[in-house]
Design an enzyme around this catalytic site. Structure first.
Site, PDB file in Angstrom:
ATOM      1  N   ASP A   1       0.880  -1.168   0.000  1.00 34.67           N
ATOM      2  CA  ASP A   1       0.000   0.000   0.000  1.00 34.67           C
ATOM      3  C   ASP A   1       0.917   1.218   0.000  1.00 34.67           C
ATOM      4  OD1 ASP A   1      -1.650   2.131   0.535  1.00 34.67           O
ATOM      5  OD2 ASP A   1      -2.446   1.342   2.425  1.00 34.67           O
ATOM      6  N   LYS A  21       2.903  11.373  -3.073  1.00 32.61           N
ATOM      7  CA  LYS A  21       1.879  10.727  -3.904  1.00 32.61           C
ATOM      8  C   LYS A  21       0.968  11.758  -4.572  1.00 32.61           C
ATOM      9  CE  LYS A  21      -1.642   7.085  -3.377  1.00 32.61           C
ATOM     10  NZ  LYS A  21      -2.196   6.145  -2.367  1.00 32.61           N
ATOM     11  N   GLU A  26      -7.353   0.558  -4.360  1.00 28.11           N
ATOM     12  CA  GLU A  26      -7.331   0.456  -2.901  1.00 28.11           C
ATOM     13  C   GLU A  26      -8.650  -0.037  -2.289  1.00 28.11           C
ATOM     14  OE1 GLU A  26      -5.739   4.305  -1.941  1.00 28.11           O
ATOM     15  OE2 GLU A  26      -3.783   3.753  -2.763  1.00 28.11           O
ATOM     16  N   ASP A  49     -13.086   5.175   1.437  1.00 33.67           N
ATOM     17  CA  ASP A  49     -11.644   5.156   1.688  1.00 33.67           C
ATOM     18  C   ASP A  49     -11.088   6.571   1.665  1.00 33.67           C
ATOM     19  OD1 ASP A  49      -8.910   4.854   1.678  1.00 33.67           O
ATOM     20  OD2 ASP A  49      -8.830   3.488  -0.039  1.00 33.67           O
TER      21      ASP A  49
END
Lengths: 655, 181
Positions: A32, A94, A197, A219
């Site tokens: 992850d 990210k 994800e 999420d």
């Protein structure tokens, strides 16, 4: 369209696999790669588990510090030293994946970074390095994080790995996915698959709880938000729809709280951004369990209550609402029809988020697997399945998050693959030339939901050249879009009559700012009417220009069939249409097109009669048929121009 | 038309309009389990490619066949009426087009005047007309034969005008709903 398109070979039964017997540990890892923290997990004795570092921590802070006199430092140490080295320590990198220097991420408040360049398709940070400094891209910084996780896994497994599954936000676009895959390769990993994800979370959750039914996975991570609606039945994890925002997360709560602190005491503004954000983050985390916290900031004692935090972050949390509603609508479901809502991501620990989710879905969310770990655990399960332990009963069916299309004349987007199509998928569509003797096509590939090209993300531009001169509408350009199991697009184009071909693996050209994308994602609904107007205007203009070009051609050849007065009348109406094209009103253009059709009716009839007379004189039946067909086409065209005209350009293959 | 495999062949079901949904889904999932790229992650490059190609074909076929409208359009395409191609799409007759044109004008007026009641009344009429056209499509597809196919294709073309109309209604209603917010 069925068959033939992608025929290469039959998938044989002789797959090379190294099955991992039960009770063994798989050598394939799940990663992850998060905005704030990253994790690596493996499957041991049939159960996924996150790997811990020497200090017992599973979470690796996604922080990379570059140094002048040694290799980069990654993780907790880098984070600890971040305040002292704000420019050289990359945090939340990210957020910059697949983004360019012109995108809004680079101009946000409290950003300590130095950017190496204002130009080019990829963000470059200027950081410390041997010999006075170096430039790094977000891909390289992400690769450092991946290398650290890879090393952790190799140590645990005492040897080389069998490949990795890396998770990405479901709402990552093509450019962001490419960047992630590149980072994996750069880290020396065999990337078996990019996995969304929320799908990873559902996999871990579903297999663990043996759940069946329809679930929403909410999420909210450090920097990205995803919502996926999945149906779980008999080991099949079928994503029905997905939505999200790749620039929304817990980081934004920290920023909001930092701004609140500045508002409380102007002296706070003097604190370096990195240190201020770290303080805000600490206070936010304490407010998860406490109602009021106090801290010494910039020499002043400042207090913040949970209520103040909730009020400050409420507008950010509310941005998830429309996204969730649209995902439900796309899945054809209402909140009441769900069997559960699963919370994923560290930011869902914030009480105000849980309360909002409960409000939104009308039920208390499920969160009994550690929301920080569940994505990595799911990735490990998938890695295990891919690398050696295929289980007949488990099947993941995921979708593409954003529609993919091509730019048409007038800047209108023709969607070729629609969002929420199950991947891998493909589509083929045929287009034709707009002008006589056009010898090339410019193909512009875009991603997004809006109707016009300037409001979607530009993915790639390429050309198909060398087509022999033909009349407008004669060339037939066949464009094929293929999206693989990682959600990455490939485009091929072929002119049918000549067989000339071109293809691209789509690489980003960064046509849009992040701000525009955020808008595109959130309020495409709000803009629906405006979009429609824009589209109708663009279509009317193209139609008008085509008619004017045809008229000019006809007048040049057969102008002699008209008297001077008749000619003047037609010229007058044509000038009126040209004026309308320059304006912004599609209705005005449509009216003038009708007027021009009417004004040229006699002219068209005379030309037709003359053609037929000539053809009969030459006894060329073939030509007579053609002319009659042409005349029918003209009548049809008039009718269509009068009604609002559906789908004039594209040649749809299926619907 | 080409002689290649149809979507019905891909899923191994009979080429008819009325498909058994449960059977369709079962076949789709069974084939997915066999062909999906997840099963070929460690296979040779050639097999990987083949798996992606086959699964793409399967997903495309399922997307079209599970949806009544798309399946109807696809059956018509197989019968030689590709509704997306000007050369093979049948024409809607002039009278009907005139009626639609008038409805469009009325809608434009009502939108300009922000007359929501009138917009929804017009939408109601067009929805009813669309339902009727859809009834014609389904009936003709069940009947079969060249003449019925032409009738079905014409009715589906007409539905495109209805859809375009209703899109505009949605855009209007979406915009006014947001305005209230």
């Amino acid at each position: 369209m069925a068959g033939g398109l992608y025929d290469i070979a039959e998938p044989g039964e002789s797959q090379v696999k190294a099955p991992c017997p039960p009770g063994m540990t798989s050598r394939a890892i799940g990663i992850d790669l998060g905005t704030t923290n990253s994790l690596v997990a493996i499957v041991r004795d049939g159960k996924p588990e996150a790997l811990r570092d020497g200090g017992g921590d599973a979470l690796l802070p996604s922080a990379v510090r570059y140094r002048a006199d040694g290799p980069p430092v990654v993780g907790r140490r880098a984070l600890a030293e971040a305040a002292a080295h704000p420019v050289d320590t990359l945090i939340s990198v990210k957020r910059f994946m697949g983004r360019g220097p012109k995108d809004a991420e680079t101009t946000r408040r409290f950003t300590p970074y130095r950017f190496a360049s204002e130009e080019g398709p990829v963000v470059r940070f200027a950081v410390a390095g041997p010999g006075g400094g170096r430039e790094v891209t977000p891909i390289e910084a992400s690769a450092e994080i991946l290398k650290a996780l890879k090393a952790r896994a190799e140590e645990e497994l005492d040897g080389p790995l069998d490949g990795a599954v890396i998770t990405v936000p479901a709402y990552f676009d093509d450019a962001q996915r490419q960047a992630t895959k590149d980072a994996g390769r750069l880290a020396g990993l065999e990337v078996l698959r990019l996995l969304n994800e929320p799908t990873a979370a559902a996999l871990a959750y579903g297999l663990d709880k043996r759940s069946e039914g329809t679930f929403a996975v909410f999420d909210l991570g450090g920097g990205t938000f995803d919502i996926s609606i999945l149906k779980l039945t008999g080991g099949v994890f079928e994503v029905k729809s997905t939505g999200g925002d790749t620039a929304l997360g817990g980081d934004d709560f920290d920023r909001a709280l930092a701004e609140l602190l500045v508002k409380k005491d102007a002296a706070v503004e003097a604190i370096p951004p990195r240190a201020l954000l770290a303080t805000a983050r600490r206070l936010k985390e304490r407010l998860t369990t406490e109602a009021r916290v106090e801290d010494e900031i910039a020499g002043h004692r400042l207090a913040v209550t949970r209520e103040e935090l909730d009020a400050a972050i409420r507008p950010i949390i509310e941005r998830t609402g429309p996204v969730c509603r649209r995902a439900l609508k796309d899945a054809g479901l209402t909140a009441a029809q769900l069997d559960g809502v699963i919370l994923v991501g560290g930011a869902t620990r914030t009480p105000a988020v849980r309360a909002y989710v409960e409000e939104l879905f009308g039920r208390a969310p499920l969160g009994d697997i550690d929301p920080d770990q569940v994505v990595a655990l799911g990735a490990a399960v998938q890695a295990d399945l891919l690398a050696g332990a295929p289980r007949e009963d488990v099947l993941l069916l995921d979708v593409i998050p954003l529609s993919l299309g091509l730019e048409l004349m007038g800047g209108v987007v023709e969607k070729i693959i629609h969002r929420n199509s199950t991947i891998p998928c493909g589509a083929r569509q045929t287009f034709t030339t707009y002008a006589d003797n056009q010898t090339g096509f410019d193909l512009h590939v875009v991603q997004g939901e809006r109707e016009t090209v300037d409001q979607c993300r530009s993915l790639a531009k390429f050309q198909l050249k060398g087509i022999p001169p033909m009349a407008a509408g004669m060339a037939r350009l066949e464009v094929t879009f293929l999206v693989d199991a990682d959600g990455i697009l490939q485009v091929a184009a072929r002119e049918e009559t000549t067989g000339i071909e071109a293809s691209v693996r789509v690489k980003p050209s960064y046509g849009l700012t992040e701000e525009q994308i955020e808008q595109m994602l959130v309020d495409s609904y709000e803009y629906a009417e405006e979009d429609l107007k824009r589209r109708m205007l663009a279509e009317a203009r193209v139609e008008a220009e085509r008619i004017l070009a045809a008229l000019t051609g006809a007048l040049a050849v057969d102008g002699g069939l008209l008297s001077a007065d008749e000619r003047a009348a037609i010229d007058g109406v044509a000038a009126g249409l040209r004026a309308a094209v320059a304006g912004e009103e599609h209705r005005a253009i449509r009216e003038r097109i009708e007027a021009l059709d009417l004004a040229t009716k006699t002219f068209a009839e005379r030309r037709m009669n003359r053609d037929i007379a000539e053809a009969i004189a030459g006894q060329r039946v073939e030509l007579v048929e053609k002319t009659v067909e042409h005349a029918k086409g003209t009548a049809e065209h008039e009718a269509r121009a009068a009604a609002s005209q559906p789908e004039s350009h594209p040649q749809h293959e299926d619907r | 038309m080409d002689m290649k495999k149809t979507y019905f062949d891909v899923l191994g079901i009979e080429r008819v309009y009325d498909v058994d949904r449960a059977e369709l889904e079962k076949r789709y999932l069974d084939l997915s389990r066999q062909l999906h790229p997840d099963r070929f992650a460690r296979a040779s490059a050639k097999e990987k490619l083949a798996s992606v190609a086959k699964t793409t074909e399967l997903n495309d076929a399922y997307r079209v066949l599970k949806d009544d409208l798309k399946r109807a359009g696809y059956l018509l395409k197989l019968a030689g009426f590709d509704l997306g191609d000007d050369r093979t799409a049948p024409k809607v007759d002039a009278m009907t087009l005139m009626q639609i044109m008038e409805l469009n004008e009325e809608l434009a007026e009502a939108r300009a005047e922000r007359d929501s009641a009138r917009v929804s009344a017009l939408a109601g009429r067009v929805r009813a007309a669309r339902e009727e056209a859809w009834g014609v499509v389904e009936g003709a597809l069940r009947e079969g034969g060249a003449e019925a196919m032409r009738r079905a294709a014409q009715a589906m073309m007409l539905m495109r005008y209805h859809d375009r109309f209703l899109e505009q209604v949605d855009a209007y209603e979406g915009a006014t709903a947001e305005g209230v917010h």
